[in-house]
Design an enzyme around this catalytic site. Sequence first.
Site: not given
Ligand code: CMC
Length: 392
Positions: A270, A327
């Site tokens: 998140h 989720d």
């Molecule tokens: N699985 C594996 N790696 C992950 C995941 C994941 N679910 N989420 C983040 N990472 C890694 C990402 O690859 C990055 O690693 P590195 O530094 O090596 O490149 C690091 O963690 C930081 O991630 P980020 O993409 O910069 O984080 P963000 O804040 O931009 O994204 C997120 C947040 C929720 C989009 C992301 O965690 C994600 O894609 N999660 C899976 C999709 C999901 O479950 N979404 C629902 C969110 S809660 C419901 C709502 O939307 O309100």
Amino acid sequence: TGLVTLDSGYGNTAAYKSAITYLDGEGGILRYRGYPIEQLAEHGTFLETAYLLIHGELPTVDQQAAFKDEVTRHTLLHEDVKRFYDGFPRDAHPMAMLSSVVSALSTFYQDSHNPFDEEQRHLSTIRLLAKLPTIAAYAYKKAVGHPVVYPRNDLGYVENFLRMTFSVPAAEFELDPVVVNALDKLLILHADHEQNCSTSTVRLVGSSQANMFASISAGINALWGPLHGGANQSVLEMLQGIQASGSDVDTFIRKVKDKEDGVKLMGFGHRVYKNFDPRAKIIKSAAHDVLSALGKSDELLDIALRLEEHALSDDYFVERKLYPNVDFYTGLIYRAMGFPNSMFTVLFALGRLPGWIAQWHEMIKEPGSRIGRPRQIYTGVVERDYVPIESR
Ligand code: CMC
């Protein structure tokens, strides 16, 4: 470029002031208008929560009765709206139907187009709350090829939605109180989440003074993506994929860590929560309770539990502060209730609607509110002369 700073994904930019939802990502705290979601989920109802978000205070007995009365009076869709569904392909995604039909409501309620007309703002609020469950149920009926079931105003909000979704003229229909209660709680837990992607979209579209239906329709589309509300469907598909390949959780976790084909652990991570997602905590125990109350066991729940356990003790996830989000477990509950995967994000939208509406009102009423207009850092060619086509 002067004073413009790049903030990719708006990780550190507050675009609005808001008095609606308080979120502390380090402490795992979420409150609507100051009330902890744990208390609202335990004691409140979804309609009461909607009232709280939109009006700022919990309703009195009279206010609650009047609100419920108004919302139930508007549940019917114009008969012409039904014809939209005839035009959609049978396998259309329900989220696409939902956003299209919500957008189309602005063709039926043309008096709603001026966002500064307070009476119309109120009417649009009531219409959206009243009609979204009907629109959602019709989308489900389209997918399964059943006749639509009209709303019944003697039923509660969630009861009415469940009946429109699952009842058929050929058989008696009985509401299961376990399902009603669980769905009501889940809707409360989804009702607002400050400046997430869909809510910010609603505000951004609304900042151009587009009407409420147009703004909310845009929010529904933003919610659909798998990184946002679409994650609940993706989680279930991920669990089913793991099950189909012999329930090998270790191999899946390795793929995620190796970032193989961009595989992510869906339902994890998140932007703001860095210790735990308070919604996920409640929902995890609800998943157990609902499945056992409905007498259903689901191998996918075991896979989910094992995935969570592995991830929480793995350096990759620990270092990146990745925890289950809202989720991760919802899909398992929706599935036990009888919803197909494609309806999961629609349920998220039903829950998030009061938040979108409350934020839209706050944006419109904010004195000195300006159109949303981010800046950019230009990276292209600075200037060059036009070259005639024969000389290129
Ligand atoms: N699985 C594996 N790696 C992950 C995941 C994941 N679910 N989420 C983040 N990472 C890694 C990402 O690859 C990055 O690693 P590195 O530094 O090596 O490149 C690091 O963690 C930081 O991630 P980020 O993409 O910069 O984080 P963000 O804040 O931009 O994204 C997120 C947040 C929720 C989009 C992301 O965690 C994600 O894609 N999660 C899976 C999709 C999901 O479950 N979404 C629902 C969110 S809660 C419901 C709502 O939307 O309100």
